[in-house]
Design an enzyme around this catalytic site. Structure first.
Site, mmCIF file in Angstrom:
data_model
loop_
_atom_site.group_PDB
_atom_site.id
_atom_site.type_symbol
_atom_site.label_atom_id
_atom_site.label_comp_id
_atom_site.label_asym_id
_atom_site.label_seq_id
_atom_site.Cartn_x
_atom_site.Cartn_y
_atom_site.Cartn_z
ATOM 1 C CB CYS A 26 -7.701 -0.533 2.693
ATOM 2 S SG CYS A 26 -8.064 -0.237 0.634
ATOM 3 C CG HIS A 63 -12.050 -8.588 -5.738
ATOM 4 N ND1 HIS A 63 -11.046 -9.035 -5.031
ATOM 5 C CD2 HIS A 63 -11.953 -8.454 -6.881
ATOM 6 C CE1 HIS A 63 -9.774 -9.558 -5.948
ATOM 7 N NE2 HIS A 63 -10.296 -9.261 -6.969
ATOM 8 C CB CYS A 84 -1.813 -1.114 -2.535
ATOM 9 S SG CYS A 84 -2.147 -0.178 -1.113
ATOM 10 C CG HIS A 128 -6.327 -12.038 -4.972
ATOM 11 N ND1 HIS A 128 -5.467 -11.377 -5.385
ATOM 12 C CD2 HIS A 128 -7.035 -12.666 -4.383
ATOM 13 C CE1 HIS A 128 -6.209 -10.543 -4.663
ATOM 14 N NE2 HIS A 128 -7.119 -10.682 -3.903
ATOM 15 C CD GLU A 137 -1.756 -7.962 -2.802
ATOM 16 O OE1 GLU A 137 -2.940 -7.767 -2.436
ATOM 17 O OE2 GLU A 137 -1.402 -8.727 -2.160
ATOM 18 C CB THR A 154 -1.675 -6.354 1.642
ATOM 19 O OG1 THR A 154 -2.647 -6.953 -0.232
ATOM 20 C CG2 THR A 154 -0.146 -6.696 0.671
ATOM 21 C CB SER A 162 -8.404 -11.795 -0.395
ATOM 22 O OG SER A 162 -7.817 -12.363 0.880
ATOM 23 C CG ASN A 163 -10.065 -6.883 2.417
ATOM 24 O OD1 ASN A 163 -11.322 -6.211 3.331
ATOM 25 N ND2 ASN A 163 -10.422 -6.694 1.591
HETATM 26 S S1 SF4 Z 1 -2.680 -3.220 -0.403
HETATM 27 FE FE1 SF4 Z 1 -5.099 -4.132 -0.494
HETATM 28 S S2 SF4 Z 1 -6.333 -4.183 1.205
HETATM 29 FE FE2 SF4 Z 1 -4.336 -3.086 1.913
HETATM 30 S S3 SF4 Z 1 -4.154 -0.704 1.633
HETATM 31 FE FE3 SF4 Z 1 -3.521 -1.513 -0.299
HETATM 32 S S4 SF4 Z 1 -5.322 -1.585 -1.882
HETATM 33 FE FE4 SF4 Z 1 -6.423 -1.739 0.459
#
Ligand code: SF4
Length: 395
Positions: A55, A85, A144, A172, A174, A241, A310-311
């Protein structure tokens, strides 16, 4: 002297572009995209989801890490933990001499102003940031923008006297970072993992209950000093996210209804807010895999990505009710045409399953990968699929 913080790269983007392309790019994947996301080899057809892999946030984090290594060749460069990850990417960083504070023998307390510390895409807690600043480390912040957006929302909830309800995993990185933002300025938060936990909290909102039992259940998922009788009266929903978008929306709706039941329509606006903070990259990947499942007749689905991503786990969750699904961490998970090492959806550990690949006739396989999986790994998986599907075939 205030610590040096790099937030927009280190002016070496061009210099590392070649190395990044060599390490993570794939010509085959580019060709498959040009071929309507399909790959054919003998009896095998692979259908790629139209959105998958790295991403924008991960792309940027990895880019900055390489830039940091190049900019400071003679200084220790350390990561607070896994930058993303993905075991392959983290191994590549280790190979460049970048250290991980999460490794045995490493200690944050031992860092000095000579250390260059890279903060990961999913961010770090306010407490850890302050410690690193106090110790005078040079910081390369890759947090991010989509994570910063979540932080902005929970800080606003706190400023307005709302408790943040965070749909996420309390362990986690985040979510821990987001929770620390919600708690700054004396705010409160509650992290809920799933429907069951949201349901328990909603029951408390509607009818009250045993505060001790509530705190025992959510012990590690609430802010210090959390009082469910005081802190569940005005709520703002947000989420990690990378959660399953449909689940996050449903959970926000559960809290809205609970507040409505308890306080009535007239008070809803003053007591409930919600902000969908699933990032667009996560949403796009979930939408693309749902479209793939609807549009193609698949024999099985392969989802590639770290087991603690997670994603990636959520992509596998979307697939599993529709088709036989195998979440593998790396190409070697495809052990042979008979054996596959994978993490079953909803389970913690991996296992080896057998008979995963149909032994004869045309075989149609769907493929996607999490936001921390580079294209070259997806290519390796496709090449293994081609080899195993066509074992014994001539020509
Ligand atoms: S929030 Fe996390 S999954 Fe979404 S674009 Fe940013 S790094 Fe990637």
């Amino acid at each position: 002297m205030p610590p040096l913080i790099f937030r927009k790269g280190l002016d070496l983007k061009q210099e590392v572009a070649g190395t990044l392309a060599d390490s993570y790019h794939s010509e085959l994947i580019a060709a498959i995209k040009d071929n309507d996301y399909q790959y054919h080899a003998g009896r095998l057809t692979v259908h790629l989801a139209t959105e998958f892999g790295f991403c924008y946030g991960v792309d940027r984090a990895v880019d900055y890490a390489y830039q940091a290594r190049k900019r400071f060749p003679d200084r220790p460069v350390v990561l607070t933990g896994e930058i993303i990850h993905n075991p392959h990417v983290n191994a590549q960083l280790r190979a460049q001499g970048i250290r991980f504070l999460s490794d045995p023998g490493e200690s944050i307390d031992a860092l000095t102003p000579n250390d260059v510390v890279i903060l990961p895409a999913f961010g770090i807690t306010i407490e850890l940031l302050h410690q690193l600043e106090t110790q005078g480390c040079t910081l390369v912040d890759t947090t991010c923008g989509s994570v910063l957006n979540v932080w902005k929302n929970v800080r606003r909830y706190t400023a307005d006297g709302f408790t943040s309800i965070i749909h996420g995993k309390f362990w986690h990185e985040e979510t821990r970072a987001t929770a620390s933002q919600a708690a700054s300025g004396g705010g409160h938060y509650l992290v809920v993992l799933d429907h069951a936990e949201a349901d328990a909290a909603c029951e408390y909102i509607r009818y009250g209950g045993d505060a001790h039992a509530f705190l025992a259940r959510f012990e590690r998922a609430v802010s210090p000093g959390f009082d469910p009788d005081r802190d569940l009266r005005r709520l703002g929903c947000a989420n990690q996210t990378t959660m399953l978008s449909s689940e996050s929306l449903a959970i926000a709706e559960m809290f809205r209804e609970a507040v409505r039941t308890r306080y009535g329509d007239a008070e809803l606006e003053g007591r409930f807010r919600s902000f969908d903070t699933i990032c667009s990259a996560t949403q796009d990947r979930q939408d693309a895999v749902a479209a793939l499942l609807s549009q193609r007749a698949l024999d099985l689905m392969i989802v590639i990505g770290g087991y603690n991503s997670s994603n990636t786990c959520n992509l596998a969750r979307i697939c599993q009710p529709r088709v036989a699904t195998f979440h593998i961490a790396e190409p070697a998970g495809l052990m042979s045409s008979f054996e596959i090492r994978h993490k079953p959806v909803g389970e913690k550990g991996e296992r080896v399953s057998t008979g995963w690949l149909p032994v004869s006739g045309p075989v149609s396989i769907g493929l996607t990968s999490g936001a921390s999986t580079p294209d070259n790994l997806v290519e390796s998986v496709i090449r293994r699929l081609g080899a195993f599907a066509n074992l014994g075939e001539s020509g």
